[in-house]
Design a protein around this motif. Structure first.
Motif, PDB file in Angstrom:
ATOM      1  N   UNK A 145       0.779  -1.227   0.000  1.00  0.00           N
ATOM      2  CA  UNK A 145       0.000   0.000   0.000  1.00  0.00           C
ATOM      3  C   UNK A 145       0.813   1.280   0.000  1.00  0.00           C
ATOM      4  N   UNK A 146       2.150   1.159   0.050  1.00  0.00           N
ATOM      5  CA  UNK A 146       3.013   2.336   0.076  1.00  0.00           C
ATOM      6  C   UNK A 146       3.610   2.594  -1.307  1.00  0.00           C
ATOM      7  N   UNK A 147       3.568   3.846  -1.795  1.00  0.00           N
ATOM      8  CA  UNK A 147       4.145   4.163  -3.102  1.00  0.00           C
ATOM      9  C   UNK A 147       5.665   3.979  -3.103  1.00  0.00           C
ATOM     10  N   UNK A 148       6.148   3.390  -4.183  1.00  0.00           N
ATOM     11  CA  UNK A 148       7.577   3.166  -4.396  1.00  0.00           C
ATOM     12  C   UNK A 148       7.935   3.759  -5.762  1.00  0.00           C
ATOM     13  N   UNK A 149       9.137   4.296  -5.900  1.00  0.00           N
ATOM     14  CA  UNK A 149       9.621   4.797  -7.185  1.00  0.00           C
ATOM     15  C   UNK A 149      11.093   4.444  -7.301  1.00  0.00           C
ATOM     16  N   UNK A 150      11.530   4.225  -8.552  1.00  0.00           N
ATOM     17  CA  UNK A 150      12.936   3.901  -8.756  1.00  0.00           C
ATOM     18  C   UNK A 150      13.434   4.484 -10.064  1.00  0.00           C
ATOM     19  N   UNK A 151      14.719   4.771 -10.073  1.00  0.00           N
ATOM     20  CA  UNK A 151      15.465   5.079 -11.287  1.00  0.00           C
ATOM     21  C   UNK A 151      16.528   3.996 -11.407  1.00  0.00           C
ATOM     22  N   UNK A 152      16.524   3.285 -12.530  1.00  0.00           N
ATOM     23  CA  UNK A 152      17.511   2.247 -12.818  1.00  0.00           C
ATOM     24  C   UNK A 152      18.496   2.783 -13.845  1.00  0.00           C
ATOM     25  N   UNK A 153      19.765   2.864 -13.491  1.00  0.00           N
ATOM     26  CA  UNK A 153      20.809   3.228 -14.445  1.00  0.00           C
ATOM     27  C   UNK A 153      21.376   1.933 -15.005  1.00  0.00           C
ATOM     28  N   UNK A 154      21.396   1.820 -16.336  1.00  0.00           N
ATOM     29  CA  UNK A 154      21.740   0.567 -17.012  1.00  0.00           C
ATOM     30  C   UNK A 154      23.112   0.652 -17.665  1.00  0.00           C
ATOM     31  N   UNK A 155      23.893  -0.425 -17.478  1.00  0.00           N
ATOM     32  CA  UNK A 155      25.246  -0.471 -18.027  1.00  0.00           C
ATOM     33  C   UNK A 155      25.502  -1.804 -18.718  1.00  0.00           C
ATOM     34  N   UNK A 156      26.325  -1.758 -19.765  1.00  0.00           N
ATOM     35  CA  UNK A 156      26.840  -2.990 -20.348  1.00  0.00           C
ATOM     36  C   UNK A 156      27.825  -3.569 -19.340  1.00  0.00           C
ATOM     37  N   UNK A 157      27.831  -4.907 -19.216  1.00  0.00           N
ATOM     38  CA  UNK A 157      28.741  -5.554 -18.270  1.00  0.00           C
ATOM     39  C   UNK A 157      29.385  -6.764 -18.941  1.00  0.00           C
ATOM     40  N   UNK A 158      30.700  -6.853 -18.842  1.00  0.00           N
ATOM     41  CA  UNK A 158      31.449  -8.025 -19.307  1.00  0.00           C
ATOM     42  C   UNK A 158      31.844  -8.842 -18.081  1.00  0.00           C
ATOM     43  N   UNK A 159      31.588 -10.151 -18.148  1.00  0.00           N
ATOM     44  CA  UNK A 159      31.878 -11.005 -16.993  1.00  0.00           C
ATOM     45  C   UNK A 159      32.659 -12.263 -17.343  1.00  0.00           C
ATOM     46  N   UNK A 160      32.601 -12.699 -18.594  1.00  0.00           N
ATOM     47  CA  UNK A 160      33.191 -13.981 -18.960  1.00  0.00           C
ATOM     48  C   UNK A 160      32.291 -15.155 -18.616  1.00  0.00           C
ATOM     49  N   UNK A 161      31.072 -14.886 -18.116  1.00  0.00           N
ATOM     50  CA  UNK A 161      30.138 -15.958 -17.786  1.00  0.00           C
ATOM     51  C   UNK A 161      29.533 -16.551 -19.054  1.00  0.00           C
ATOM     52  N   UNK A 162      29.154 -17.816 -18.976  1.00  0.00           N
ATOM     53  CA  UNK A 162      28.487 -18.501 -20.076  1.00  0.00           C
ATOM     54  C   UNK A 162      27.063 -18.856 -19.675  1.00  0.00           C
ATOM     55  N   UNK A 163      26.139 -18.722 -20.621  1.00  0.00           N
ATOM     56  CA  UNK A 163      24.749 -19.076 -20.319  1.00  0.00           C
ATOM     57  C   UNK A 163      24.586 -20.569 -20.059  1.00  0.00           C
TER      58      UNK A 163
END
Length: 147
Positions: free
Chosen positions: A74-92
Motif C-alpha cells: 500500500x506504500x508508493x515506491x519509485x525507482x530510477x535504474x541506471x543501465x550499463x553494459x557488463x562483461x563477466x566472462x560468464x556462459x549461459x
C-alpha cells in the motif's frame, strides 16, 4: 513513499541474458542493486554483482535509464535504474549461484523475455533488440500526467 536509486547490468552471452528474482516471486530484474550515498553507479553495480553472486564484472558503457513506480504493501515506491553494459566472462551454459538465499539467478533467451515478467517493463523492448542502442535508452513505467 520510498525512492530507489539503482544500478543494473545487462549481462549477455550470445542470445541469452542474465536475470535475477526473489525466490518464489514471478517478477524478474536485471542484476544489480542500490547505489549507496557517495558511490558512483558503476562502482555500485560491480559491488552488488560481487556481493550477490561473486561475479567479477567489468562495468562498461552507460546504456540508459528506466524509471518505474509501484505499490508495496500500500506504500508508493519509485525507482530510477541506471543501465550499463557488463562483461563477466560468464556462459549461459553455466549456472550463476546466488550468495543470498532470497535471490536466484538464471539465463533466458532474449527473444523469450516477455515470458519472464521483467521489470521495469520498459526494459523488455531493450532486451529484445539484443544490441546496445545507438543513443541512450530511456524507459518509463510511470503514466504520463498533465501538469
Amino acid at each position: 513513499m520510498a525512492f530507489h536509486y539503482v544500478a543494473r547490468g545487462v549481462i549477455c552471452d550470445g542470445n541469452h541474458i542474465l536475470l535475477v528474482r526473489a525466490v518464489g516471486d514471478n517478477m524478474t530484474f536485471l542484476p544489480g542493486g542500490h547505489i549507496e550515498f557517495g558511490e558512483s553507479a558503476p562502482v555500485a553495480l560491480a559491488r552488488e554483482l560481487f556481493e550477490e553472486a561473486s561475479i567479477s564484472a567489468n562495468v562498461g558503457e552507460f546504456i540508459g535509464a528506466a524509471e518505474n513506480e509501484w505499490l508495496l504493501d500500500g506504500q508508493p515506491q519509485a525507482e530510477i535504474n541506471l543501465l550499463f553494459e557488463v562483461e563477466t566472462g560468464l556462459s549461459h551454459r553455466d549456472p550463476v549461484v546466488s550468495n543470498e538465499t532470497h535471490l536466484e539467478f538464471f539465463w533466458v533467451p532474449c527473444k523469450e523475455i516477455e515470458q519472464w515478467n521483467l521489470f521495469p517493463e520498459s526494459l523488455r523492448a531493450l532486451v529484445k533488440q539484443q544490441q546496445t542502442p545507438k543513443q541512450a535508452f530511456w524507459g518509463s513505467g510511470i503514466p504520463l500526467k498533465s501538469v
